[in-house]
Design a protein around this motif. Structure first.
Motif, PDB file in Angstrom:
ATOM      1  N   GLU A   2       0.843  -1.187   0.000  1.00  0.00           N
ATOM      2  CA  GLU A   2       0.000   0.000   0.000  1.00  0.00           C
ATOM      3  C   GLU A   2       0.882   1.243   0.000  1.00  0.00           C
ATOM      4  O   GLU A   2       1.838   1.334   0.769  1.00  0.00           O
ATOM      5  CB  GLU A   2      -0.910   0.003   1.235  1.00  0.00           C
ATOM      6  N   ARG A  40       1.307   1.998   7.135  1.00  0.00           N
ATOM      7  CA  ARG A  40       1.169   1.405   5.807  1.00  0.00           C
ATOM      8  C   ARG A  40       2.325   0.478   5.448  1.00  0.00           C
ATOM      9  O   ARG A  40       2.232  -0.284   4.483  1.00  0.00           O
ATOM     10  CB  ARG A  40       1.023   2.495   4.748  1.00  0.00           C
ATOM     11  N   TYR A  98      -0.811  -4.359   2.690  1.00  0.00           N
ATOM     12  CA  TYR A  98      -0.716  -4.780   1.297  1.00  0.00           C
ATOM     13  C   TYR A  98      -2.117  -4.841   0.694  1.00  0.00           C
ATOM     14  O   TYR A  98      -3.087  -5.174   1.379  1.00  0.00           O
ATOM     15  CB  TYR A  98      -0.058  -6.160   1.182  1.00  0.00           C
ATOM     16  N   ARG A  99      -2.207  -4.529  -0.583  1.00  0.00           N
ATOM     17  CA  ARG A  99      -3.454  -4.662  -1.322  1.00  0.00           C
ATOM     18  C   ARG A  99      -3.475  -6.029  -1.995  1.00  0.00           C
ATOM     19  O   ARG A  99      -2.586  -6.356  -2.790  1.00  0.00           O
ATOM     20  CB  ARG A  99      -3.585  -3.541  -2.352  1.00  0.00           C
ATOM     21  N   GLN A 156      -4.428  -8.930  -4.445  1.00  0.00           N
ATOM     22  CA  GLN A 156      -4.879  -9.125  -5.810  1.00  0.00           C
ATOM     23  C   GLN A 156      -5.226 -10.612  -6.003  1.00  0.00           C
ATOM     24  O   GLN A 156      -5.384 -11.355  -5.041  1.00  0.00           O
ATOM     25  CB  GLN A 156      -3.779  -8.704  -6.801  1.00  0.00           C
TER      26      GLN A 156
END
Length: 234
Positions: A139, A158, A162-163, A165
């Motif tokens: 992120e 941050r 993590y984003r 997927q």
């Protein structure tokens, strides 16, 4: 065996228009076909099973016949949500395709048409270490937690965010062991396969995703996808 499981049951209401976004044209092909080709061209992938909404089954079947007539691509009707669709895909893999329990499954959003060969290869390699792994990117924005959706209560570091997927990769046997004992409430509360595995106390491995591996959700995502497609075609 290694199979892609494409989750394509959404209706795409946030995108607008009369078609689900996975069936909309992006350049010269529908989004679903772009995504499918990413997996079919990878040398380690043996085939793909697509979970599609029942009312879109015939449309999807026609697209597969048009764009992938000889490829090992199969269709099954999806469920009421993401995880139910994955269950139906796995049921199809075992009952119709006779896939063994140790088959690797790369579950992937049909509306992420820019998944890279490296992400697929790294996901497969990571399964030597983990029961499940997922593509993810760090992120970069400051993230706020809010209790009332109107004011920011605190700001998580941050560096630890993590984003997530897709693909999210696992073996059929592990999925069965994790999913089937859960209560209906816990199944419904899990937003993806990683959430299911984490509820069972299993670590979720992170492999490097790619910021181009976007999920088409809003109209502005579509404009970015058109630009990405131009780069891929150059």
């Amino acid at each position: 065996m290694i199979f892609a499981a494409l989750v394509a049951g959404g209706q795409g209401t946030r995108m607008g228009g009369s078609l689900p976004k996975q069936l909309m044209m992006l350049g010269d092909k529908p989004v679903l076909i772009h995504t499918l080709h990413c997996f079919l061209r990878h040398p380690q992938i043996d085939g793909a099973v697509i979970g599609i909404a029942p009312d879109r089954y015939e449309e999807a079947a026609a697209l597969i016949q048009q764009y992938c007539p000889t490829a090992p691509v199969y269709l099954t009707e999806g469920g009421a949500n993401r995880n139910e669709t994955i269950v139906r895909i796995i049921d199809y893999m075992q009952s119709v395709l006779s896939c063994p329990p140790d088959t690797l499954v790369l579950s992937h959003d049909a509306v992420r048409p820019f998944v890279t060969d490296k992400i697929i290869s790294d996901s497969i390699a990571a399964m030597q270490q983990y029961a499940i792994c997922t593509a993810a990117v760090p992120e970069t924005d400051t993230v706020a937690w809010t209790d009332d959706t109107q004011t920011a209560d605190h700001f998580p570091d941050r560096a630890h965010l993590y984003r997530i997927q897709t693909p999210q990769t696992f073996r059929i046997s592990h999925f069965r062991q994790v999913y089937e004992p859960l209560s209906d409430d816990r199944k419904a509360a899990a937003t993806d396969v990683c959430s299911l595995f984490r509820q069972s106390g299993l670590p979720v491995g992170l492999i490097a995703g790619d910021r181009r591996n976007i999920k088409l959700t809003y109209p502005e995502d579509w404009h970015y996808a058109e630009l990405l497609l131009q780069q891929y075609d150059e």
